[in-house]
Motif scaffolding. Structure first.
Motif, PDB file in Angstrom:
ATOM      1  N   SER A 241      -8.119  -1.983  -2.842  1.00  0.00           N
ATOM      2  CA  SER A 241      -6.893  -2.502  -2.245  1.00  0.00           C
ATOM      3  C   SER A 241      -5.699  -2.156  -3.127  1.00  0.00           C
TER       4      SER A 241
ATOM      5  N   HIS B   5      -5.533  -4.041  -6.403  1.00  0.00           N
ATOM      6  CA  HIS B   5      -6.553  -3.587  -7.351  1.00  0.00           C
ATOM      7  C   HIS B   5      -6.156  -2.246  -7.973  1.00  0.00           C
TER       8      HIS B   5
ATOM      9  N   PRO C 269       0.821  -1.228   0.000  1.00  0.00           N
ATOM     10  CA  PRO C 269       0.000   0.000   0.000  1.00  0.00           C
ATOM     11  C   PRO C 269       0.847   1.267   0.000  1.00  0.00           C
TER      12      PRO C 269
END
Length: 1101
Positions: free
Chosen positions: A641, A644, A600
């Motif tokens: 996410s 994605h 992330p």
């Protein structure tokens, strides 16, 4: 050109008096040896040349006394400015390098260059338009400095920014009369785009006298040549390429304009360091090659020579921008050039070239890479071989290639099969070629891998020996398909892979093979042995190295390494490079490892997008497929996410859906948008409507639009929550942005202050052509600011200002601006409150403005006075083509004025007066105009209180008019009489294409009249009509024309009736009416199906 200056000479026997000065000359002649005199005189002449003169005469001519006299003349300041006595013909000097000289040395130099670049030119052919027109760029972008060449092409979607171009023959000339020629020029281009080809073409054309005519001498060098020297001086540099210059090479080169060409900076063995290189001005001092080149570019050495450097974009960043006078870029192939490239590869078989093109186009990712000529030829070679040698049943499912690794696997098989063919033998079985293939990979793989890791792309014989490469093996046909040999000026050979991607493929094949047995890190070849060995351990190391490489140089290597684990590639290379089925134990683990890298982070970087490319090579596409399906179904909002997000960024590059426009409404949160910003930079069109974006997001988008990497041309931010602060952030970006042409901000809340900020930006911006500020409450103050911008702006062509609460005052400002502006073509000003005062102001502007094409004043509280003013302006205006005045309070008086204007106007093609009570009197006035007007093609008179008299007048006009194509009379009350009048007109009119008669109380008789007229009309394509009186309420249905009607009405495509039209509630359809409809060829309304299409039925009873 300067006139040559000569020292004073006398003809033999010419009388002169002896002087004390002459005596001193003879005394000096006896005291100085002749050799020293020659050296001094020669040196001083060279110095004189450098100070602006041309060479005076030959070396060491005459006796020592004469030499001393010449020396004394120079010392006395006379130089060669003696008397103008005639010169003996055999003593007339010539400049060694005169710009138009026929000097023998230059002539031989040109001949030598012709031999080096292709003899008579047949091999080079005519220069491609792509190479004769280069893109002028203003510097390197972050993408070019930091990313792999493949990533650059993929991120920009294979599109090169639309910049100014410069012709090859003007590459080194001033851009304007007040500028000077560039000294240092750089031409950049990704690997394989044709930089060296461009240099060879230019040098060849110069040698033939067809280009670079301002240069008396061109000295072409490659960094492959320069790498063979440990140390070099400027003098030796010149003599290495121009040996005929002799010992005085540098001085000779300085006599006139010289071009020094340095091709392939990315291949320099030592990076240039402009910060730590010591300055040197001594042309004879030996130094390291990188230091020499640095001083040449700085101008410390060869200051009067022009320098042309070619390089891949990343390496070009070594040269400080302040030292570069001109930067150009070679663009890739466009769609037509890709087709031509493949046709040139298979000139004898157009079917084959067409098949290859279709296979390339079937995969967008591969097609993008085919914009690089070298890749296009490589793909064409592999696919052409595939087509000519169809795979056997065992390989039928493995073609055509779908991924990068599959394509190169087929190329490898093509190269394997090509060796036997070149020897004149039948194509050998793949099993017979396995040892040779593995030996090549083992021999070249280590060289390729370590060269790639160390940024080394050119190899010499010492390098080959270090890595154990057998020189004899390089002579085989198989090796020649991967490694090419090139002679350098130092008479040594240089080797490089035919394309960077082939080096990466061979390196990945080597790493894949070696990692199964290596007990140490292959990237370091040393250190401690790992306690746990195996392929996955080495694969993890490769992934980590690739993710850490800031310049992305291992990205494509990692793709190939992943591709070797796919089932299709394993089947292709089983027995030659790979072991059958060995991928099965690693594929799932590798996919999990790759997806684990999608952390992330704040932004989706290029490394993360490359992971998706690797997953595709691995044939693990579930992640990308799920995001693509969500995009198509509108469910993207739930996929937030990091994996994605990375998949979405990947699809923005390679998806056909996103190729023309990235349509992302109702699905992005501010956090997702922030993470996608680096990838959105290169979308050509971006739609971000209704995402509830607020001002902080506009700050982020403004930073994107301000970047010199930005390629966004169209962006829509409609229906968000943008206030004046967000508008100001976007306005700041418009001050520097040079790509955006369309900005849609409708239905936000920017207000007057936001409009003022955008207006200030428009005074400077020179690219924006479309701006929509609809429904933003800019009011009069905002309109005033925009008016000031319109007075200065020369590029905005479309402005939408509807629903902005602008009154007469703001309209007056806009009108005054239109008197000066010549670029605006469309102004939508509907749903404001300009009133008659604003209309009069705009009318005065229309009398002066000759640029505006479309004006929309819908719903603006216009009465007859304002409309009459507009009508007067239309009489004089010769530019306006579309005028919208619907939903106002215009009556017959204004309609008469508009009719009179139409009789004189020759530009208006569309007039909209719907929802205005012009009545029969106004319709009759317009009808009279139609008899004389020859330009109007569309007339909209819906709900205009027109009855039968008005329709009859229009019918009479249609019988005469030959230009009107669209007439809309919906929502009037023309009745049966009006329908009959129009029907009579249809029998003779040939121009009308669309007629709308809905909700006009036609009745059955009126419908029959119109239907009968259709049998003789061959131009009408679309008709809408209502058969009865009463309020319209039923749905309209588009019906197909029956075969009988179609045979008589060639281009009719549809007739539309309300559902209750034929048999309305409470009415009975008479048998006589049915017969008439049938005879009028409208019987199809009573059949259930015509040609498989559903039509209406008459209700029972």
């Amino acid at each position: 050109m300067r006139t040559p200056r000569h020292r004073e000479l006398r003809w033999p026997g010419q009388c002169h008096r002896t002087s004390p000065w002459a005596g001193r000359q003879r005394a000096a002649g006896r005291a100085i040896c002749p050799q020293l005199l020659v050296a001094i005189l020669d040196s001083m002449r060279k110095q004189e040349v450098r100070n602006g003169g041309e060479a005076g005469q030959g070396h060491g001519a005459g006796s020592p006394a004469e030499q001393v006299k010449a020396l004394m003349d120079l010392l006395a300041g006379k130089g060669s400015q003696g008397s103008q006595a005639p010169q003996p013909p055999d003593r007339m000097p010539e400049s060694p390098l005169r710009p138009h000289s026929n000097d023998l040395r230059i002539k031989r130099h040109r001949e030598a260059l012709l031999n080096r670049t292709g003899g008579g030119g047949a091999e080079l052919g005519s220069p491609s338009p792509r190479l004769t027109s280069l893109l002028l760029v203003e510097g390197l972008t972050d993408l070019q400095l930091r990313e792999h060449d493949f990533t650059q092409v993929e991120a920009t979607r294979g599109r090169w920014c639309s910049a100014r171009t410069i012709a090859l023959d003007r590459l080194f000339l001033p851009l304007s009369r007040v500028s000077i020629p560039p000294r240092v020029s750089i031409t950049i281009g990704v690997a394989g785009v044709g930089k060296s080809t461009l240099v060879r073409k230019f040098v060849h054309l110069w040698a033939r006298g067809q280009a670079g005519k301002d240069f008396s001498l061109v000295l072409p060098l490659t960094f492959r040549d320069l790498n063979t020297h440990e140390k070099l001086s400027a003098d030796r540099l010149v003599r290495s390429v121009f040996p005929r210059a002799g010992e005085a090479g540098l001085a000779s080169a300085a006599l006139t304009r010289v071009l020094l060409v340095l091709d392939g900076l990315d291949e320099c063995k030592t990076p240039l360091d402009f910060s730590n290189t010591v300055a040197c001005t001594d042309p004879r001092k030996e130094m390291q090659v990188d230091h020499l080149i640095t001083n040449v570019i700085r101008g410390n050495l060869l200051p009067e020579a022009s320098v042309w450097v070619t390089s891949r974009p990343g390496a070009a960043g070594q040269i400080p921008g302040g030292l570069v006078d001109r930067m150009t870029e070679i663009r890739g192939l466009n769609e037509e050039e890709i087709k031509e490239c493949l046709e040139e590869m298979f000139p004898e078989d157009q079917v084959l070239s067409g098949w290859v093109l279709s296979q390339v186009q079937a995969d967008r990712a591969l097609y993008l890479m085919c914009t690089v000529p070298a890749f296009c030829r490589l793909a064409g070679s592999a696919l052409g071989h595939l087509h000519r040698n169809r795979p056997g049943p065992q390989d039928a499912e493995l073609w055509p290639p779908r991924t990068l690794c599959e394509l190169y696997a087929w190329y490898f098989r093509t190269a394997l099969g090509g060796e036997g063919l070149e020897k004149g033998k039948a194509s050998p079985r793949i099993e017979q070629l396995v040892p040779g293939g593995r030996k090549v990979v083992g021999t070249l793989g280590r060289l390729a891998f370590h060269g790639l890791f160390r940024k080394k792309y050119v190899f010499y014989e010492p390098d080959l020996k270090v890595f154990g490469v057998d020189l004899a093996l390089l002579q085989t046909a198989l090796c020649s398909r991967f490694l090419q040999r090139e002679e350098t000026l130092a008479a040594s050979a240089a080797y490089c892979f035919t394309h960077l991607s082939l080096q990466e493929f061979v390196a990945a094949a080597y790493y894949h093979s070696a990692s199964k047995r290596a007990i140490f890190d292959l990237f370091t070849e040393g250190g401690m042995s790992w306690p746990r060995l195996g392929f996955i351990t080495h694969f993890r190391s490769a992934v980590q190295r690739a993710m850490q490489a800031e310049d992305g140089r291992l990205d494509v290597f990692l793709r190939f390494l992943s591709g070797f684990l796919s089932p299709r590639v394993n089947a292709l290379l089983a027995g030659s490079l790979l072991t059958q089925g060995e991928h099965q134990g690693y594929r799932a683990q590798a996919a999990e490892l790759l997806q684990g890298c999608l952390r992330p982070d704040v932004a989706v970087c290029a490394r993360a997008v490359n992971i998706l490319h690797c997953l595709r090579e691995l044939q693990h596409t579930e992640l990308a497929r799920s995001v693509e399906e969500a995009m198509e179904s509108g469910g993207l909002a739930g996929l937030t996410s990091p994996p994605h997000r990375a998949a979405l960024a990947y699809l923005l590059q390679v998806s056909d859906v996103c190729a023309q426009e990235a349509n992302l409404p109702l699905c992005l949160s501010p956090g997702v948008l922030q993470s996608l910003l680096p990838q959105l930079l290169y979308c050509q069109s971006l739609r971000l409507d209704a995402n509830q974006f607020q001002d902080p997001v506009m700050e982020l988008l403004g930073s994107v639009l301000s970047g010199n990497d930005c390629r966004i041309r169209r962006i829509s931010l409609a229906e968000n929550q943008i206030s004046n602060k967000g508008a100001k952030a976007l306005a700041r970006s418009l001050l520097v942005n040079r790509s955006l042409t369309t900005l849609d901000l409708h239905s936000n809340s920017i207000g007057p202050q936001g409009a003022k900020a955008l207006a200030d930006a428009l005074k400077i911006n020179r690219t924006l052509a479309f701006l929509s500020l609809q429904s933003n409450a800019i009011r009069d103050d905002g309109a005033r600011a925009l008016a000031e911008a319109l007075a200065a702006n020369r590029t905005l062509s479309v402005l939408h200002l509807q629903s902005n609460a602008v009154g007469p005052v703001g309209t007056q400002w806009i009108a005054d601006a239109l008197k000066q502006n010549r670029s605006l073509k469309e102004l939508i000003f509907s749903s404001n409150s300009i009133g008659d005062g604003g209309a009069k102001a705009l009318a005065e502007a229309l009398k002066v403005n000759q640029g505006l094409k479309s004006l929309d004043l819908t719903a603006n509280l216009l009465h007859d006075q304002g409309a009459q003013a507009i009508a007067v302006a239309v009489r004089e205006n010769r530019a306006l083509t579309s005028l919208h005045l619907q939903w106002n309070f215009i009556q017959a008086g204004a309609a008469k004025a508009l009719g009179q204007a139409l009789q004189l106007n020759t530009s208006l093609t569309s007039l909209d007066l719907q929802e205005n009570a012009i009545g029969d009197e106004g319709a009759s006035a317009v009808a009279i105009a139609l008899k004389a007007n020859t330009t109007l093609t569309a007339l909209y008179l819906q709900v205009a209180s027109i009855g039968a008299p008005g329709a009859q007048a229009l019918g009479e006009a249609l019988a005469v008019n030959r230009t009107l194509e669209i007439l809309d009379l919906r929502g009037n009350a023309i009745g049966v009489a009006g329908a009959k009048a129009l029907a009579n007109a249809l029998k003779v009119n040939s121009s009308l294409r669309r007629l709308n008669l809905q909700e006009n109380s036609l009745g059955m008789d009126g419908a029959i009249c119109v239907a009968t007229a259709l049998s003789g009309n061959h131009g009408l394509q679309h008709i809408r009509k209502d058969l009865c009186s009463g309020e319209g309420g039923g749905p309209s249905t588009s019906l197909p024309i029956p075969p009988v009607l179609a045979s008589s009405t060639k281009s009719v495509t549809g007739v539309i009736f309300p559902w209750y039209a034929v048999n309305p509630p409470g009415h009975a359809t008479k048998t006589s009416q049915l017969k008439m409809l049938t005879s009028a060829r409208l019987y199809f309304f009573f059949l259930p199906h015509i040609r498989g299409k559903c039509v209406l039925r008459i209700p029972r009873g």
